[in-house]
Design a protein around this motif. Structure first.
Motif, PDB file in Angstrom:
ATOM      1  N   ASP A 148       0.817  -1.218   0.000  1.00 56.22           N
ATOM      2  CA  ASP A 148       0.000   0.000   0.000  1.00 56.22           C
ATOM      3  C   ASP A 148       0.850   1.268   0.000  1.00 56.22           C
ATOM      4  OD1 ASP A 148      -2.453  -1.352  -0.005  1.00 56.22           O
ATOM      5  OD2 ASP A 148      -2.380  -1.637   2.161  1.00 56.22           O
ATOM      6  N   LEU A 149       2.149   1.116  -0.196  1.00 55.00           N
ATOM      7  CA  LEU A 149       3.045   2.260  -0.343  1.00 55.00           C
ATOM      8  C   LEU A 149       3.450   2.352  -1.809  1.00 55.00           C
ATOM      9  CD1 LEU A 149       4.889   4.505   0.888  1.00 55.00           C
ATOM     10  CD2 LEU A 149       6.668   2.745   1.062  1.00 55.00           C
ATOM     11  N   HIS A 150       3.152   3.474  -2.443  1.00 56.02           N
ATOM     12  CA  HIS A 150       3.427   3.655  -3.873  1.00 56.02           C
ATOM     13  C   HIS A 150       4.353   4.854  -4.067  1.00 56.02           C
ATOM     14  CE1 HIS A 150       0.184   0.799  -4.422  1.00 56.02           C
ATOM     15  NE2 HIS A 150      -0.597   1.578  -3.712  1.00 56.02           N
ATOM     16  N   PHE A 151       5.364   4.665  -4.890  1.00 57.94           N
ATOM     17  CA  PHE A 151       6.322   5.729  -5.165  1.00 57.94           C
ATOM     18  C   PHE A 151       6.153   6.256  -6.584  1.00 57.94           C
ATOM     19  CE2 PHE A 151       8.794   3.344  -1.903  1.00 57.94           C
ATOM     20  CZ  PHE A 151       9.018   4.377  -1.012  1.00 57.94           C
ATOM     21  N   SER A 152       6.329   7.563  -6.714  1.00 55.86           N
ATOM     22  CA  SER A 152       6.453   8.200  -8.023  1.00 55.86           C
ATOM     23  C   SER A 152       7.699   9.080  -7.966  1.00 55.86           C
ATOM     24  CB  SER A 152       5.225   9.057  -8.355  1.00 55.86           C
ATOM     25  OG  SER A 152       4.126   8.244  -8.672  1.00 55.86           O
TER      26      SER A 152
ATOM     27  N   TRP B 145      15.646   2.276  -7.406  1.00 57.19           N
ATOM     28  CA  TRP B 145      15.056   3.184  -6.421  1.00 57.19           C
ATOM     29  C   TRP B 145      15.160   2.593  -5.012  1.00 57.19           C
ATOM     30  CZ3 TRP B 145      13.582   8.003  -5.714  1.00 57.19           C
ATOM     31  CH2 TRP B 145      12.681   8.301  -4.690  1.00 57.19           C
ATOM     32  N   ARG B 146      14.764   1.338  -4.864  1.00 57.89           N
ATOM     33  CA  ARG B 146      14.820   0.713  -3.540  1.00 57.89           C
ATOM     34  C   ARG B 146      16.271   0.563  -3.070  1.00 57.89           C
ATOM     35  NH1 ARG B 146      10.286  -2.146  -5.708  1.00 57.89           N
ATOM     36  NH2 ARG B 146       8.410  -1.641  -4.496  1.00 57.89           N
ATOM     37  N   GLU B 147      17.157   0.285  -3.990  1.00 56.61           N
ATOM     38  CA  GLU B 147      18.572   0.179  -3.629  1.00 56.61           C
ATOM     39  C   GLU B 147      19.090   1.509  -3.094  1.00 56.61           C
ATOM     40  OE1 GLU B 147      22.905  -0.778  -5.735  1.00 56.61           O
ATOM     41  OE2 GLU B 147      21.043  -1.216  -6.813  1.00 56.61           O
ATOM     42  N   MET B 148      18.682   2.610  -3.721  1.00 58.59           N
ATOM     43  CA  MET B 148      19.124   3.917  -3.250  1.00 58.59           C
ATOM     44  C   MET B 148      18.572   4.217  -1.860  1.00 58.59           C
ATOM     45  SD  MET B 148      18.651   7.726  -4.955  1.00 58.59           S
ATOM     46  CE  MET B 148      16.875   7.763  -4.638  1.00 58.59           C
ATOM     47  N   LEU B 149      17.294   3.916  -1.636  1.00 61.00           N
ATOM     48  CA  LEU B 149      16.680   4.195  -0.332  1.00 61.00           C
ATOM     49  C   LEU B 149      17.296   3.339   0.770  1.00 61.00           C
ATOM     50  CD1 LEU B 149      12.880   4.674  -1.126  1.00 61.00           C
ATOM     51  CD2 LEU B 149      14.646   6.417  -0.798  1.00 61.00           C
ATOM     52  N   GLN B 150      17.777   2.150   0.418  1.00 65.04           N
ATOM     53  CA  GLN B 150      18.460   1.336   1.415  1.00 65.04           C
ATOM     54  C   GLN B 150      19.790   1.978   1.815  1.00 65.04           C
ATOM     55  OE1 GLN B 150      17.363  -1.231   3.048  1.00 65.04           O
ATOM     56  NE2 GLN B 150      15.497  -1.663   1.897  1.00 65.04           N
ATOM     57  N   LYS B 151      20.372   2.746   0.899  1.00 65.56           N
ATOM     58  CA  LYS B 151      21.638   3.420   1.184  1.00 65.56           C
ATOM     59  C   LYS B 151      21.421   4.698   1.983  1.00 65.56           C
ATOM     60  CE  LYS B 151      23.847   1.905  -3.148  1.00 65.56           C
ATOM     61  NZ  LYS B 151      24.353   2.383  -4.467  1.00 65.56           N
TER      62      LYS B 151
ATOM     63  N   GLN C  49      18.371  14.343 -18.381  1.00 66.84           N
ATOM     64  CA  GLN C  49      17.581  14.949 -17.317  1.00 66.84           C
ATOM     65  C   GLN C  49      16.397  14.043 -16.994  1.00 66.84           C
ATOM     66  OE1 GLN C  49      18.380  17.887 -15.639  1.00 66.84           O
ATOM     67  NE2 GLN C  49      20.281  17.584 -16.783  1.00 66.84           N
ATOM     68  N   ALA C  50      16.047  13.951 -15.721  1.00 68.03           N
ATOM     69  CA  ALA C  50      14.952  13.081 -15.292  1.00 68.03           C
ATOM     70  C   ALA C  50      13.668  13.890 -15.115  1.00 68.03           C
ATOM     71  CB  ALA C  50      15.309  12.396 -13.983  1.00 68.03           C
ATOM     72  N   GLN C  51      12.561  13.284 -15.491  1.00 68.85           N
ATOM     73  CA  GLN C  51      11.263  13.921 -15.295  1.00 68.85           C
ATOM     74  C   GLN C  51      10.186  12.851 -15.144  1.00 68.85           C
ATOM     75  OE1 GLN C  51       9.824  16.203 -18.627  1.00 68.85           O
ATOM     76  NE2 GLN C  51       9.597  14.417 -19.929  1.00 68.85           N
ATOM     77  N   MET C  52       8.993  13.294 -14.752  1.00 67.38           N
ATOM     78  CA  MET C  52       7.828  12.409 -14.685  1.00 67.38           C
ATOM     79  C   MET C  52       6.891  12.766 -15.830  1.00 67.38           C
ATOM     80  SD  MET C  52       6.916  12.046 -10.623  1.00 67.38           S
ATOM     81  CE  MET C  52       7.654  13.557 -10.007  1.00 67.38           C
ATOM     82  N   GLY C  53       6.594  11.783 -16.671  1.00 64.59           N
ATOM     83  CA  GLY C  53       5.701  11.994 -17.800  1.00 64.59           C
ATOM     84  C   GLY C  53       4.344  11.367 -17.571  1.00 64.59           C
ATOM     85  N   VAL C  54       3.567  11.318 -18.620  1.00 60.60           N
ATOM     86  CA  VAL C  54       2.193  10.817 -18.505  1.00 60.60           C
ATOM     87  C   VAL C  54       2.167   9.347 -18.100  1.00 60.60           C
ATOM     88  CG1 VAL C  54       2.008  10.166 -20.950  1.00 60.60           C
ATOM     89  CG2 VAL C  54      -0.055  10.789 -19.662  1.00 60.60           C
ATOM     90  N   GLY C  55       3.230   8.599 -18.419  1.00 60.11           N
ATOM     91  CA  GLY C  55       3.284   7.203 -18.000  1.00 60.11           C
ATOM     92  C   GLY C  55       3.260   7.066 -16.492  1.00 60.11           C
ATOM     93  N   GLU C  56       3.820   8.046 -15.792  1.00 58.39           N
ATOM     94  CA  GLU C  56       3.844   8.014 -14.336  1.00 58.39           C
ATOM     95  C   GLU C  56       2.463   8.250 -13.748  1.00 58.39           C
ATOM     96  OE1 GLU C  56       5.261   7.031 -10.939  1.00 58.39           O
ATOM     97  OE2 GLU C  56       6.599   7.135 -12.664  1.00 58.39           O
ATOM     98  N   SER C  57       1.756   9.241 -14.264  1.00 56.03           N
ATOM     99  CA  SER C  57       0.408   9.518 -13.751  1.00 56.03           C
ATOM    100  C   SER C  57      -0.548   8.378 -14.081  1.00 56.03           C
ATOM    101  CB  SER C  57      -0.124  10.845 -14.312  1.00 56.03           C
ATOM    102  OG  SER C  57      -0.031  10.879 -15.720  1.00 56.03           O
ATOM    103  N   ASP C  58      -0.383   7.767 -15.261  1.00 56.10           N
ATOM    104  CA  ASP C  58      -1.223   6.612 -15.607  1.00 56.10           C
ATOM    105  C   ASP C  58      -0.996   5.464 -14.628  1.00 56.10           C
ATOM    106  OD1 ASP C  58      -2.269   7.968 -17.743  1.00 56.10           O
ATOM    107  OD2 ASP C  58      -1.024   6.989 -19.259  1.00 56.10           O
ATOM    108  N   LEU C  59       0.255   5.215 -14.299  1.00 53.66           N
ATOM    109  CA  LEU C  59       0.587   4.136 -13.368  1.00 53.66           C
ATOM    110  C   LEU C  59       0.024   4.424 -11.981  1.00 53.66           C
ATOM    111  CD1 LEU C  59       2.177   1.519 -12.734  1.00 53.66           C
ATOM    112  CD2 LEU C  59       4.162   2.974 -12.227  1.00 53.66           C
ATOM    113  N   LEU C  60       0.125   5.670 -11.540  1.00 51.39           N
ATOM    114  CA  LEU C  60      -0.367   6.038 -10.217  1.00 51.39           C
ATOM    115  C   LEU C  60      -1.885   5.896 -10.144  1.00 51.39           C
ATOM    116  CD1 LEU C  60       0.786   6.966  -7.541  1.00 51.39           C
ATOM    117  CD2 LEU C  60       0.455   9.332  -8.269  1.00 51.39           C
TER     118      LEU C  60
ATOM    119  N   TRP D  48       8.110  11.969  -5.148  1.00 55.53           N
ATOM    120  CA  TRP D  48       9.392  12.632  -4.875  1.00 55.53           C
ATOM    121  C   TRP D  48       9.734  13.616  -5.984  1.00 55.53           C
ATOM    122  CZ3 TRP D  48      14.659  11.569  -6.838  1.00 55.53           C
ATOM    123  CH2 TRP D  48      15.660  12.221  -6.095  1.00 55.53           C
ATOM    124  N   LEU D  49      10.040  14.856  -5.585  1.00 60.31           N
ATOM    125  CA  LEU D  49      10.346  15.947  -6.517  1.00 60.31           C
ATOM    126  C   LEU D  49       9.203  16.127  -7.513  1.00 60.31           C
ATOM    127  CD1 LEU D  49      14.180  15.519  -7.156  1.00 60.31           C
ATOM    128  CD2 LEU D  49      12.986  16.810  -5.389  1.00 60.31           C
ATOM    129  N   ALA D  50       8.024  16.385  -6.962  1.00 57.94           N
ATOM    130  CA  ALA D  50       6.806  16.513  -7.766  1.00 57.94           C
ATOM    131  C   ALA D  50       6.902  17.617  -8.802  1.00 57.94           C
ATOM    132  CB  ALA D  50       5.605  16.761  -6.845  1.00 57.94           C
TER     133      ALA D  50
END
Length: 379
Positions: free
Chosen positions: A78-82, A106-112, A131-142, A161-163
């Motif tokens: 029940d924890l979802h990351f974007s 992502w999980r590997e980084m958070l463990q660090k 450069q990293a960004q969130m596109g429509v694929g992210e909102s669809d997944l959420l 994260w970094l909305a």
């Protein structure tokens, strides 16, 4: 994952717990603050508390239930990351990139670290110059994830994260989710530059601002978590300027600032000697850095010039330097005074502007080096 994993920010911790205990929790929170202040760590600790099976019994996660065990691995259903992602070379343009594409990294980084930065995340993804960004694929997944029922029968928590790195299409779809949120769903939006978000998104969240970590809290954390002597811990805490990320960077063996200090010392010695030929070589060497690194180096030079100027007053509380920086300042600080500090600062600002505008780096840095000969002579 517990409140103890968050350095300082005790007032915000109490505020969040009070929201839950008094049934005043909004459907969307926006945690804002400077880099390294603990926005992500705080968001994750609060998610752990909210998803804990016994959270109603106290003001912290129990650390013993199945939910707490899953949260330690960041694998609670029940924890979802974007989060922002890149498009690796060779990926089909038809594929809509989303966080699932980089979930293991992502999980590997958070463990660090619970204090991630964009630079660290880009390295984790092997992003090179992308450069990293969130596109429509992210909102669809959420939308797909949050449309399902809670696996454990309690809250669903979406940590974004970094909305501010959402593109327009992604932001518009997220706005619809915020306008009509699924039942028992909490959005935790972690923002570094909230002013870049749509006003309509900001208006539908409750904003909580985090202050930089206090010197006392950071000093205590360095002593407890890194086994550093109190005097050294205080020095690092003051240098970190409220950022745990900066504090860890100061402790790193391959700390970039150590390289910058070496280049600064070399430049000042060559300028004092008026060694034009070696200054040319120095300019060519730093011109080979990437532009972002060049700007970070110049920003570091600007800080070091200010600190050397303040060193002349002999008031320890006004000086924020490492031992190595202070050792050099003992002999060099007299060359930075009221006769040249303004001109030196303006010169560095101009160099940063020129580099940002893609000026020829060799010309910019050689001009900077030659001017330092003139300014040091004024001392």
């Amino acid at each position: 994952m517990n409140w103890n994993d968050v350095i300082g920010q005790d007032d915000v911790k109490r505020r969040l717990v009070s929201m839950v205990q008094h049934n005043r929790l909004p459907h969307a929170l926006m945690l804002c603050g400077p880099s390294g202040s603990g926005k992500m760590a705080l968001g994750l600790a609060f998610a752990s508390y909210l998803l804990c099976e016994r959270h109603a019994e106290g003001d912290a996660p129990c650390g013993e239930c199945a939910s707490c065990a899953m949260m330690r691995r960041f694998e609670h259903p029940d924890l979802h990351f974007s989060y922002p992602v890149i498009r690796p070379a060779g990926t089909s343009s038809e594929h809509k990139m989303n966080s699932d594409d980089f979930a293991p990294q992502w999980r590997e980084m958070l463990q660090k670290t619970l204090y991630p930065s964009m630079d660290l995340w880009l390295d984790q993804m092997d992003a090179a110059n992308q450069q990293a960004q969130m596109g429509v694929g992210e909102s669809d997944l959420l939308m797909k994830r949050l449309g399902m029922k809670s696996s454990q029968g309690g809250y669903k928590v979406a940590v974004v994260w970094l909305a501010e790195r959402m593109n327009q299409e992604c932001a518009n779809k997220l706005l619809k989710l915020l306008e009509e949120p699924p039942a028992q769903t909490l959005f935790i939006m972690v923002c570094q530059e909230p002013e870049l978000l749509l006003e309509t998104i900001k208006s539908r969240t409750q904003r909580i601002d985090l202050a930089p970590i206090t010197v006392a809290d950071m000093q205590q954390a360095l002593i407890q978590k890194r086994n550093i002597m109190p005097e050294d811990a205080r020095r690092v805490a003051r240098l970190a300027n409220g950022s745990w990320t900066n504090a860890l960077a100061e402790l790193s063996v391959d700390n970039e600032n150590k390289q910058f200090l070496d280049m600064f010392i070399m430049l000042m010695r060559l300028a004092y000697q008026r060694n034009i030929r070696e200054l040319r070589r120095w300019s060519d060497a730093v011109a080979a850095y990437g532009r972002e690194k060049q700007k970070r180096m110049l920003t570091y030079f600007a800080r070091l010039m200010r600190e050397n100027f303040m060193f002349n007053f002999g008031i320890a509380d006004l000086v924020y330097m490492s031992r190595e920086e202070e050792d050099f300042a003992r002999n060099f600080a007299r060359f930075v005074n009221e006769q040249n500090i303004v001109e030196i600062s303006e010169l560095i600002d101009r160099c940063i502007r020129d580099i940002s505008q893609n000026a020829n780096a060799k010309v910019v840095f050689f001009d900077y080096a030659i001017n330092m000969i003139l300014y040091i002579k004024k001392a």
